[in-house]
Design a protein around this motif. Structure first.
Motif, short mmCIF file in Angstrom:
data_model
loop_
_atom_site.label_atom_id
_atom_site.label_comp_id
_atom_site.label_asym_id
_atom_site.label_seq_id
_atom_site.Cartn_x
_atom_site.Cartn_y
_atom_site.Cartn_z
N HIS A 199 -2.40 -16.24 2.30
CA HIS A 199 -3.82 -15.42 3.41
C HIS A 199 -3.69 -13.96 3.13
CE1 HIS A 199 -5.09 -18.38 7.04
NE2 HIS A 199 -4.68 -18.11 6.11
N THR A 200 -4.96 -13.44 2.50
CA THR A 200 -4.86 -12.08 2.23
C THR A 200 -4.31 -11.24 3.33
OG1 THR A 200 -7.11 -11.75 3.21
CG2 THR A 200 -6.74 -12.29 0.78
N PRO A 201 -3.83 -9.96 3.20
CA PRO A 201 -3.39 -9.39 4.59
C PRO A 201 -4.84 -9.15 5.99
CG PRO A 201 -2.75 -8.30 2.79
CD PRO A 201 -3.44 -9.36 2.10
N ASP A 223 2.88 -0.75 12.36
CA ASP A 223 3.08 -0.30 10.53
C ASP A 223 4.71 -0.08 10.86
OD1 ASP A 223 0.41 0.23 10.42
OD2 ASP A 223 0.65 2.49 10.83
N ALA A 224 5.21 0.62 11.53
CA ALA A 224 7.03 0.34 11.69
C ALA A 224 7.26 -0.63 11.21
CB ALA A 224 7.00 1.05 12.75
N PHE A 225 7.15 -1.97 12.42
CA PHE A 225 7.86 -3.21 12.14
C PHE A 225 7.49 -3.42 10.57
CE2 PHE A 225 7.44 -7.54 12.86
CZ PHE A 225 8.70 -8.02 13.71
N ALA A 226 5.52 -3.68 10.24
CA ALA A 226 5.96 -4.11 9.20
C ALA A 226 6.67 -2.77 8.23
CB ALA A 226 4.49 -3.92 8.78
N ALA A 227 7.52 -2.51 8.09
CA ALA A 227 7.83 -1.07 6.93
C ALA A 227 9.39 -2.12 6.93
CB ALA A 227 7.82 0.02 7.30
N ALA A 228 9.97 -2.17 8.07
CA ALA A 228 10.90 -3.03 8.64
C ALA A 228 11.24 -4.36 8.19
CB ALA A 228 11.44 -2.93 10.09
N ALA A 253 5.68 -9.81 2.98
CA ALA A 253 5.88 -8.33 3.46
C ALA A 253 5.50 -7.45 3.15
CB ALA A 253 7.67 -8.30 3.63
N GLN A 254 5.77 -7.17 1.84
CA GLN A 254 5.57 -5.76 0.73
C GLN A 254 3.47 -5.29 1.06
OE1 GLN A 254 8.26 -3.93 0.27
NE2 GLN A 254 6.36 -2.59 -0.20
N ALA A 255 3.55 -6.70 0.49
CA ALA A 255 1.89 -6.91 0.42
C ALA A 255 0.96 -6.39 1.73
CB ALA A 255 0.96 -8.22 0.31
N TRP A 256 2.01 -6.85 3.17
CA TRP A 256 1.16 -6.70 4.72
C TRP A 256 1.52 -4.70 4.41
CZ3 TRP A 256 3.93 -7.41 9.88
CH2 TRP A 256 2.94 -6.52 10.77
N VAL A 257 2.75 -4.56 4.28
CA VAL A 257 2.61 -3.23 4.02
C VAL A 257 1.58 -1.81 3.42
CG1 VAL A 257 4.11 -1.49 3.57
CG2 VAL A 257 5.08 -3.60 4.95
N ASP A 258 1.80 -2.73 2.10
CA ASP A 258 0.72 -1.89 0.57
C ASP A 258 -0.46 -2.36 1.39
OD1 ASP A 258 3.24 -1.23 -0.55
OD2 ASP A 258 2.35 -3.28 -2.15
N HIS A 259 -1.19 -3.43 1.88
CA HIS A 259 -2.47 -3.37 2.88
C HIS A 259 -2.32 -2.80 4.52
CE1 HIS A 259 -5.42 -4.48 5.28
NE2 HIS A 259 -5.01 -5.03 6.54
N ARG A 260 -1.52 -1.55 4.83
CA ARG A 260 -1.78 -0.88 6.12
C ARG A 260 -1.66 0.22 5.87
NH1 ARG A 260 -2.02 -3.21 10.95
NH2 ARG A 260 -1.55 -1.44 11.68
N LYS A 261 -1.41 0.75 4.61
CA LYS A 261 -0.90 2.02 3.87
C LYS A 261 -2.18 2.47 3.13
CE LYS A 261 3.59 2.67 2.56
NZ LYS A 261 4.99 2.86 1.86
N ARG A 262 -3.15 1.61 2.96
CA ARG A 262 -4.72 2.35 2.56
C ARG A 262 -5.25 2.97 3.62
NH1 ARG A 262 -6.34 -3.97 0.04
NH2 ARG A 262 -3.71 -4.28 -1.26
#
Length: 262
Positions: A199-201, A223-228, A253-262
């Protein structure tokens, strides 16, 4: 001698099974020394067992025994348990089901999300008061770790093998380490698994949006949980470089973090 061939174990559980006609080892329940489907006088039973010695496996199987009465709406029922100085064993009802499919075009996705939502709606047993979720804490600062607190019963071990699909229903199996924490944690664990499955994020978060624990959560907490989660999975992957699946989970997990930072 393999644990599956240990006669002391099968002698221990024989009062609950009767004569054991066939023992079929399974790969389910990797945190146990023995998992097997047993055809016996008293009908088929799924047996999980571990050595009765101090450590994580013993603590895990005891916790699974204690939580089972409270999670039976979503989990196979524990029929009996047995212990002696050498072994601890659990006997579960046998269910007719298969591992779920997390891929983007899967017809299982509504059932997968449904079982995660059901778990989030279960009352927190009093026995779980001391089972606070802390595994992500060391990958977050103290303030962020406080955002992971809550009184929702958590499964956390979400993967296609542990969410099983049957005719007209689904189950969450292998409750090896239930905890309590913020309601968004289980849907967040599902998100990472969905991304790892292709899946895409955006798509993964769309499916998590069916869970109240996710929709009610504070954006900062997610966001904090995704980073952790990304830090945790990367640490696991670096510690076990030959385990390709850990690398895949770290990338997801990193792809999810990158998505949430956009």
């Amino acid at each position: 001698m393999s644990p599956i061939d240990n006669e002391a174990l099968w002698t221990l559980v024989r009062p609950y099974t009767g004569e054991q006609h066939e023992v079929q080892p399974t790969t389910r329940g990797n945190g146990s020394d023995v998992t097997a489907l047993v055809n016996c006088d008293d009908g088929p039973v799924f047996v999980k067992a571990c050595r009765n010695s101090p450590g994580g496996r013993r603590a895990s199987i005891i916790r699974e025994r204690l939580v089972n009465p409270y999670v039976r709406p979503v989990s196979p029922a524990l029929q009996w348990h047995a212990a002696d100085d050498e072994w601890i064993a659990l006997g579960f009802e046998v269910i007719e089901g298969r591992s779920s499919d997390f891929t983007p075009e899967s017809r299982d996705l509504p059932d997968v999300v449904g079982i995660v939502e059901q778990i989030g709606e279960l009352p927190l047993p009093g026995k779980a008061d001391e089972w606070q979720e802390t595994r992500w804490d060391r990958f977050a600062d103290e303030a962020d770790a406080q955002l992971f607190r809550g009184k929702t019963l958590l499964f956390t071990d979400i993967n296609p093998d542990n969410l099983m699909i049957g005719y007209g229903r689904a189950w969450a199996v292998d409750w090896s380490w239930p905890t309590h924490g913020a309601a968004f944690i289980d849907p967040s664990c599902l998100i990472v698994q969905l991304i790892a499955a292709g899946h895409t994020p955006e798509s993964a978060e769309y499916w998590a949006g069916s869970c109240k624990g996710w929709t009610d959560a504070d954006t900062r907490a997610i966001d904090a949980f995704a980073a952790a989660t990304a830090l945790m999975n990367r640490a696991f992957a670096e510690r076990n470089p030959d385990a390709a699946w850990l690398g895949a989970m770290a990338d997801a997990a990193q792809a999810w973090v990158d998505h949430r930072k956009r």
